[in-house]
Scaffold this active site. Structure first.
Site, PDB file in Angstrom:
ATOM      1  N   LYS A  31       0.777  -1.108   0.197  1.00  0.00           N
ATOM      2  CA  LYS A  31       0.036   0.022  -0.123  1.00  0.00           C
ATOM      3  C   LYS A  31       0.716   1.199   0.000  1.00  0.00           C
ATOM      4  O   LYS A  31       0.606   2.284  -0.836  1.00  0.00           O
ATOM      5  CB  LYS A  31      -0.797   0.008   1.183  1.00  0.00           C
ATOM      6  CG  LYS A  31      -1.708  -1.063   1.362  1.00  0.00           C
ATOM      7  CD  LYS A  31      -2.503  -1.042   2.832  1.00  0.00           C
ATOM      8  CE  LYS A  31      -1.700  -0.824   4.033  1.00  0.00           C
ATOM      9  NZ  LYS A  31      -1.297  -2.054   4.492  1.00  0.00           N
ATOM     10  N   ARG A  60      -8.706   1.079  10.377  1.00  0.00           N
ATOM     11  CA  ARG A  60      -8.170  -0.289  10.707  1.00  0.00           C
ATOM     12  C   ARG A  60      -9.002  -1.063  11.622  1.00  0.00           C
ATOM     13  O   ARG A  60      -8.737  -2.166  11.808  1.00  0.00           O
ATOM     14  CB  ARG A  60      -6.594  -0.100  11.474  1.00  0.00           C
ATOM     15  CG  ARG A  60      -5.602  -0.893  10.574  1.00  0.00           C
ATOM     16  CD  ARG A  60      -4.493  -0.475  11.353  1.00  0.00           C
ATOM     17  NE  ARG A  60      -3.190  -1.126  11.182  1.00  0.00           N
ATOM     18  CZ  ARG A  60      -1.985  -0.524  10.332  1.00  0.00           C
ATOM     19  NH1 ARG A  60      -2.116   0.550   9.809  1.00  0.00           N
ATOM     20  NH2 ARG A  60      -0.947  -1.435  10.155  1.00  0.00           N
ATOM     21  N   ARG A  97      13.085  -5.595   4.437  1.00  0.00           N
ATOM     22  CA  ARG A  97      12.918  -4.347   4.490  1.00  0.00           C
ATOM     23  C   ARG A  97      13.974  -3.351   5.192  1.00  0.00           C
ATOM     24  O   ARG A  97      14.053  -3.693   6.357  1.00  0.00           O
ATOM     25  CB  ARG A  97      11.361  -3.910   4.937  1.00  0.00           C
ATOM     26  CG  ARG A  97      10.773  -2.739   4.435  1.00  0.00           C
ATOM     27  CD  ARG A  97       9.215  -2.948   4.423  1.00  0.00           C
ATOM     28  NE  ARG A  97       8.610  -2.883   5.550  1.00  0.00           N
ATOM     29  CZ  ARG A  97       7.346  -2.630   5.724  1.00  0.00           C
ATOM     30  NH1 ARG A  97       6.526  -2.391   4.794  1.00  0.00           N
ATOM     31  NH2 ARG A  97       6.769  -2.476   6.938  1.00  0.00           N
ATOM     32  N   ARG A 112      12.949  -1.245  10.925  1.00  0.00           N
ATOM     33  CA  ARG A 112      11.979  -1.121  11.837  1.00  0.00           C
ATOM     34  C   ARG A 112      11.865  -2.172  12.925  1.00  0.00           C
ATOM     35  O   ARG A 112      12.003  -3.212  12.526  1.00  0.00           O
ATOM     36  CB  ARG A 112      10.588  -0.705  11.071  1.00  0.00           C
ATOM     37  CG  ARG A 112      10.162   0.469  10.886  1.00  0.00           C
ATOM     38  CD  ARG A 112       8.826   0.610   9.887  1.00  0.00           C
ATOM     39  NE  ARG A 112       7.848   0.030  10.520  1.00  0.00           N
ATOM     40  CZ  ARG A 112       6.539   0.098   9.714  1.00  0.00           C
ATOM     41  NH1 ARG A 112       6.501   0.872   8.584  1.00  0.00           N
ATOM     42  NH2 ARG A 112       5.583  -0.730  10.288  1.00  0.00           N
ATOM     43  N   ARG A 137       1.299  -9.015  13.640  1.00  0.00           N
ATOM     44  CA  ARG A 137       0.508  -7.762  12.947  1.00  0.00           C
ATOM     45  C   ARG A 137      -0.281  -8.645  11.740  1.00  0.00           C
ATOM     46  O   ARG A 137      -1.498  -8.026  11.512  1.00  0.00           O
ATOM     47  CB  ARG A 137       1.641  -6.902  12.315  1.00  0.00           C
ATOM     48  CG  ARG A 137       2.464  -6.054  13.259  1.00  0.00           C
ATOM     49  CD  ARG A 137       3.744  -5.485  12.771  1.00  0.00           C
ATOM     50  NE  ARG A 137       3.426  -4.723  11.457  1.00  0.00           N
ATOM     51  CZ  ARG A 137       4.626  -4.431  10.602  1.00  0.00           C
ATOM     52  NH1 ARG A 137       5.838  -5.126  10.628  1.00  0.00           N
ATOM     53  NH2 ARG A 137       4.399  -3.580   9.624  1.00  0.00           N
TER      54      ARG A 137
HETATM   55  P1  ADP Z   1       2.063  -1.763   8.362  1.00  0.00           P
HETATM   56  O1  ADP Z   1       1.099  -1.370   7.573  1.00  0.00           O
HETATM   57  O2  ADP Z   1       3.312  -1.943   7.673  1.00  0.00           O
HETATM   58  O3  ADP Z   1       1.777  -2.369   9.700  1.00  0.00           O
HETATM   59  P2  ADP Z   1       1.980   1.075   9.386  1.00  0.00           P
HETATM   60  O4  ADP Z   1       3.001   2.043   9.433  1.00  0.00           O
HETATM   61  O5  ADP Z   1       0.773   1.181   8.672  1.00  0.00           O
HETATM   62  O6  ADP Z   1       2.635  -0.347   9.191  1.00  0.00           O
HETATM   63  O7  ADP Z   1       1.638   1.012  10.903  1.00  0.00           O
HETATM   64  C1  ADP Z   1       2.740   0.812  11.991  1.00  0.00           C
HETATM   65  C2  ADP Z   1       1.862   0.635  13.336  1.00  0.00           C
HETATM   66  O8  ADP Z   1       1.247   1.654  13.692  1.00  0.00           O
HETATM   67  C3  ADP Z   1       1.006  -0.554  13.627  1.00  0.00           C
HETATM   68  O9  ADP Z   1       1.492  -1.813  13.791  1.00  0.00           O
HETATM   69  C4  ADP Z   1      -0.055   0.030  14.620  1.00  0.00           C
HETATM   70  O10 ADP Z   1       0.754  -0.255  15.785  1.00  0.00           O
HETATM   71  C5  ADP Z   1       0.015   1.475  14.304  1.00  0.00           C
HETATM   72  N1  ADP Z   1      -1.181   2.018  13.639  1.00  0.00           N
HETATM   73  C6  ADP Z   1      -1.091   2.480  12.388  1.00  0.00           C
HETATM   74  N2  ADP Z   1      -2.279   2.752  11.915  1.00  0.00           N
HETATM   75  C7  ADP Z   1      -3.201   2.486  12.867  1.00  0.00           C
HETATM   76  C8  ADP Z   1      -4.602   2.277  12.993  1.00  0.00           C
HETATM   77  N3  ADP Z   1      -5.533   2.894  11.846  1.00  0.00           N
HETATM   78  N4  ADP Z   1      -5.033   1.824  14.146  1.00  0.00           N
HETATM   79  C9  ADP Z   1      -4.445   1.669  15.096  1.00  0.00           C
HETATM   80  N5  ADP Z   1      -2.863   1.522  14.889  1.00  0.00           N
HETATM   81  C10 ADP Z   1      -2.503   1.747  14.087  1.00  0.00           C
END
Ligand code: ADP
Length: 199
Positions: free
Chosen positions: A15, A90, A129, A162, A173
């Site tokens: 994404k 999410r 990554r 990361r 995750r």
């Molecule tokens: P990825 O899609 O690779 O998991 P992101 O950068 O989107 O990575 O998210 C990293 C972390 O940020 C998630 O594992 C979560 O802890 C937090 N996070 C991001 N967006 C949300 C959301 N909408 N609701 C809850 N936690 C979130």
């Protein structure tokens, strides 16, 4: 043209990568909730301190905190020009709240792109990554490695991974995605907004 877009899919489905390219090429605004939350954490604010442990554990940050951060974004959001939301919503509660925010502004979400991807592919992508802490350039140890292992081609400094990109945290995750975020697929399908992509 559809301008208010949600990018839905498991972590590592691509994404963010695709959105960054679309932003670069067409100037569409790419909004990553993960990026915003990490920035809040790095700022050392009280809110940032509260969310650190969730980010590190790869767990969802509680809705109440995420909605606080996203509401701040919404105040200056380019609703007319459009945006690609990556990582938000999410949970069903987040999706419903977003709809409630956009309804009075007559700017509903127009399309939801689902990045459909298997866990095995995701695991390979995420655990390889790496990125440059100075310029942000992204690499992959196998598919797009730097010229010198572990070092940025442009800045010459050590690449970082990361803390939530380990195999164990990635598995967690993905499980959280299946349990908490996948219900959004039906939510948006019922609204007639879902398009599925082979990611
Ligand atoms: P990825 O899609 O690779 O998991 P992101 O950068 O989107 O990575 O998210 C990293 C972390 O940020 C998630 O594992 C979560 O802890 C937090 N996070 C991001 N967006 C949300 C959301 N909408 N609701 C809850 N936690 C979130």
């Amino acid at each position: 043209m559809k301008r208010r877009i949600i990018l839905l899919g498991p972590p590592g489905s691509g994404k963010g990568t695709v959105a960054a390219r679309l932003q670069h090429e067409f100037g569409w605004s790419h909004v990553s909730s993960g990026h915003m939350l990490r920035r809040e954490e790095e700022s050392g604010s009280a809110l940032g301190k509260r969310l650190r442990r969730f980010l590190e554990a790869g767990e969802l940050v509680p809705d109440e905190i995420v909605l606080q951060v996203m509401e701040t974004w919404l105040k200056g959001a380019p609703l007319e020009r459009g945006f690609m939301l990556d990582g938000f919503p999410r949970t069903l509660a987040q999706a419903r709240t977003l709809d409630e925010w956009l309804l009075p502004k007559k700017s509903p979400v127009e399309v939801v792109l689902l990045y459909d991807c298997d866990f095995a592919v995701i695991l390979g992508r995420i655990t390889g990554r790496q990125s440059c802490p100075a310029c942000g350039r992204a690499y992959h140890a196998r598919t797009s490695p730097p010229k010198v292992a572990g070092q940025c081609d442009d800045c010459g400094i050590a690449l970082v991974q990361r803390s939530d990109d380990s195999a164990a945290v990635t598995r967690k995750r993905f499980e959280i995605y299946s349990r908490q975020t996948e219900p959004l697929v039906d939510y948006y399908r019922c609204q007639g907004k879902l398009t599925v992509l082979d990611a």
